[in-house]
Scaffold this active site. Structure first.
Site, PDB file in Angstrom:
ATOM      1  N   ALA A  12       0.842  -1.215   0.000  1.00 31.38           N
ATOM      2  CA  ALA A  12       0.000   0.000   0.000  1.00 31.38           C
ATOM      3  C   ALA A  12       0.869   1.254   0.000  1.00 31.38           C
ATOM      4  O   ALA A  12       1.956   1.236   0.569  1.00 31.38           O
ATOM      5  CB  ALA A  12      -0.899  -0.004   1.241  1.00 31.38           C
ATOM      6  N   GLY A  68       0.132   1.335  -3.213  1.00 32.95           N
ATOM      7  CA  GLY A  68      -0.025   0.516  -4.405  1.00 32.95           C
ATOM      8  C   GLY A  68       0.541   1.073  -5.695  1.00 32.95           C
ATOM      9  O   GLY A  68       0.330   0.505  -6.753  1.00 32.95           O
ATOM     10  N   CYS A 128      12.835   4.238   1.022  1.00 30.18           N
ATOM     11  CA  CYS A 128      13.010   5.656   0.683  1.00 30.18           C
ATOM     12  C   CYS A 128      13.746   6.319   1.846  1.00 30.18           C
ATOM     13  O   CYS A 128      13.381   7.389   2.300  1.00 30.18           O
ATOM     14  CB  CYS A 128      11.688   6.337   0.352  1.00 30.18           C
TER      15      CYS A 128
HETATM   16  C1  LIG Z   1       7.060   2.050   1.937  1.00 33.73           C
HETATM   17  S1  LIG Z   1       5.408   1.644   2.120  1.00 33.73           S
HETATM   18  C2  LIG Z   1       5.075   0.835   0.597  1.00 33.73           C
HETATM   19  C3  LIG Z   1       4.786   1.766  -0.547  1.00 33.73           C
HETATM   20  C4  LIG Z   1       4.264   1.005  -1.759  1.00 33.73           C
HETATM   21  N1  LIG Z   1       5.188  -0.040  -2.151  1.00 33.73           N
HETATM   22  C5  LIG Z   1       4.035   1.939  -2.945  1.00 33.73           C
HETATM   23  O1  LIG Z   1       4.969   2.145  -3.727  1.00 33.73           O
HETATM   24  O2  LIG Z   1       2.922   2.441  -3.092  1.00 33.73           O
HETATM   25  C6  LIG Z   1       5.481   0.288   3.209  1.00 33.73           C
HETATM   26  C7  LIG Z   1       4.131  -0.362   3.448  1.00 33.73           C
HETATM   27  O3  LIG Z   1       4.360  -1.554   4.219  1.00 33.73           O
HETATM   28  C8  LIG Z   1       3.324  -1.704   5.146  1.00 33.73           C
HETATM   29  N2  LIG Z   1       3.821  -2.601   6.212  1.00 33.73           N
HETATM   30  C9  LIG Z   1       4.429  -2.300   7.369  1.00 33.73           C
HETATM   31  N3  LIG Z   1       4.775  -3.415   8.034  1.00 33.73           N
HETATM   32  C10 LIG Z   1       4.372  -4.455   7.270  1.00 33.73           C
HETATM   33  C11 LIG Z   1       4.409  -5.870   7.410  1.00 33.73           C
HETATM   34  N4  LIG Z   1       4.977  -6.452   8.482  1.00 33.73           N
HETATM   35  N5  LIG Z   1       3.866  -6.635   6.436  1.00 33.73           N
HETATM   36  C12 LIG Z   1       3.292  -6.057   5.339  1.00 33.73           C
HETATM   37  N6  LIG Z   1       3.218  -4.733   5.151  1.00 33.73           N
HETATM   38  C13 LIG Z   1       3.756  -3.943   6.093  1.00 33.73           C
HETATM   39  C14 LIG Z   1       3.036  -0.283   5.584  1.00 33.73           C
HETATM   40  O4  LIG Z   1       1.741  -0.192   6.158  1.00 33.73           O
HETATM   41  C15 LIG Z   1       3.163   0.476   4.275  1.00 33.73           C
HETATM   42  O5  LIG Z   1       1.928   0.529   3.624  1.00 33.73           O
END
Ligand SMILES: C[S@@+](CC[C@H](N)C(=O)[O-])C[C@H]1O[C@@H](n2cnc3c(N)ncnc32)[C@H](O)[C@@H]1O
Length: 449
Positions: free
Chosen positions: A262, A264, A376
């Site tokens: 997310a 996404g 990032c």
């Molecule tokens: C850096 S963001 C991802 C951004 C996404 N890849 C994009 O480009 O739109 C990291 C995401 O990992 C989720 N997250 C955090 N801990 C997690 C876990 N243990 N398992 C899966 N998702 C996780 C967070 O809620 C966040 O939405």
């Protein structure tokens, strides 16, 4: 006279950012703001982001003019004062009397009536002293000439510990460029999923210029992309160019996993680039997994709410993206509140989580498959150190040099940034905000041999 809607909203958002650890950029796009005119929305955005970007410098001004210590002020009084001093010092188009009056009214409307004369006196003192040395053009020159980390941190309104570590790692000139970039309104970049979108956006009044890193990227010079049909239909997405580049690195596959997905934007790019592949997008937080729902219109995306440390798949994937949760220090121009919240000790907590996610994702990688780990963040602890720790003692995996992948992207015409060497901290990808025209991203490519 009531306080203007833009200032009321900016005040409420600043309080929520302070108290709830919310993100200003998300609050500024919430439904609550849909009632604002686009002019008021623009002003609220400018006020919130301006106050958060320059907070320590604004506080210095307030402290010098205040008879009370800022730490002892109520949140509401401090937020109203910061809004007032930001307008006095940075927005020359706002008359001083209007900036002062509205901040005092905000204090009263927050039921802090007894603090109104104090707020009035502080802001009048600052208005009387003038704004000469703090206007943006002066300050950017001061940033570019700061002779050391201490002066740079003060001039550029950054915490010293962050500036010191960037100076040590990237050098003083790069640290100045990062700080200057963080203090400016960042460009909006978009990804065009089909070539007809250009003409459609231009017809809708959006002014574009070519992407700097990628051929399918554009920079928005003017106009509102979110109001267009192409945006609503998902044929164009708002996404920083470095983030787009990271999403290209996993390449082509049949079974693809995006394990921290997310909101996404990278999932969408992976899915559109691999229309015949099955793309699984996992996300821990249910409210953020809901953000992924708009992707369900892409027939090859399957959203799964799951913890990436304990992935619920029995199959293997030939392409995996682990775009892990991180400090976000490469995105401070977009998320300036991070610099005031983050503590050095947080980096170690983040690192443990990142190692656990990476190890779990590696366990799902097929023989001959490829995993891209990305953040990032500009911090070593979240980047190289995580990859080294996750691979320590294993022989099944090796880190591949991203140079080859970037060269292929250049050859295929998908990338248009020719200075590949500047994007590499071999074997990794490393973009630095202000040095490169994008957010700061790190990526490592790991292959199962
Ligand atoms: C850096 S963001 C991802 C951004 C996404 N890849 C994009 O480009 O739109 C990291 C995401 O990992 C989720 N997250 C955090 N801990 C997690 C876990 N243990 N398992 C899966 N998702 C996780 C967070 O809620 C966040 O939405």
């Amino acid at each position: 006279m009531p306080v203007s809607p833009a200032r009321t909203v900016a005040f409420e958002i600043l309080l929520r950012v302070e108290r709830e650890e919310s993100y200003a950029s998300e609050l500024l796009h919430s439904d609550r703001l849909a009632e604002l005119s686009s002019r008021d929305h623009g002003l609220a955005t400018e006020l919130v982001m301006g106050v958060l970007r320059w907070q320590s410098l604004l506080d210095q001004r307030l402290a010098a003019a205040s008879s009370q210590k800022l730490e002892r002020l109520d949140d509401e009084v401090l937020a109203a004062l910061r809004l007032g001093v930001y307008q006095l010092q940075f927005l020359s188009r706002v008359p001083a009397h209007a900036a002062i009056f509205e901040s005092v009214e905000l204090v009263k409307s927050a039921r802090k009536r007894s603090a109104a004369p104090f707020a009035n006196a502080v802001l009048r003192t600052i208005a009387g002293a003038g704004a000469e040395d703090i206007l943006p053009e002066h300050i950017l020159t001061k940033i570019s000439k700061s002779p050391d980390s201490i002066t740079l941190a003060r001039n550029a309104a950054h915490p010293l510990w962050l500036v010191q570590r960037w100076t040590e790692r990237y050098g003083l000139e790069a640290a100045r460029q990062i700080c200057a970039h963080d203090q400016m309104v960042p460009e909006t970049a978009i990804h065009i999923h089909d070539n007809q979108v250009d003409a459609e956006l231009v017809a809708a009044g959006v002014e574009l210029s070519p992407g700097r890193l990628l051929s399918a990227a554009r920079r928005v010079l003017a106009g509102d992309v979110t109001g267009t049909c192409a945006y609503r239909e998902g044929r164009v997405s708002i996404q920083d160019e470095a983030s787009q580049l990271v999403a290209l690195l996993p390449g082509r596959g049949e079974m693809i996993l995006d394990c921290c997905a997310a909101p996404g934007s990278k999932t969408a790019l992976l899915a559109r680039r691999n229309p015949l592949a099955k793309v699984f997008a996992t996300e821990l937080h249910p409210h953020r997994a809901r953000l992924l729902r708009h992707l369900s219109r892409l027939p090859n995306v399957h959203v799964v709410a799951a913890d990436a440390r304990h992935l619920p798949f029995s199959c293997a994937f030939d392409r995996i993206l682990a775009d892990v949760p991180c400090s976000g220090t490469g995105t401070l121009a977009r998320n300036p509140e991070i610099k005031w919240r983050l503590k050095a000790t947080d980096l170690h907590d983040l690192q443990s989580r990142q190692i656990a996610i990476l190890k779990s994702a590696l366990a799902q990688l097929a023989m001959g498959g490829r995993l891209v780990y990305s953040t990032c963040s500009l911090e070593h602890e979240e980047n190289e150190a995580v990859v080294e720790a996750a691979l320590d003692g294993t022989v099944a995996f090796k880190v591949a040099d991203l140079k080859g992948e970037l060269e292929q992207l250049l050859q295929s015409g998908e990338m248009c940034w020719e200075d590949i060497a500047s994007l590499l901290a071999a074997p990794y990808l490393r973009t630095i905000p202000g040095v490169h025209p994008c957010d700061g991203f790190f990526a490592a490519m790991i292959e199962r041999g």
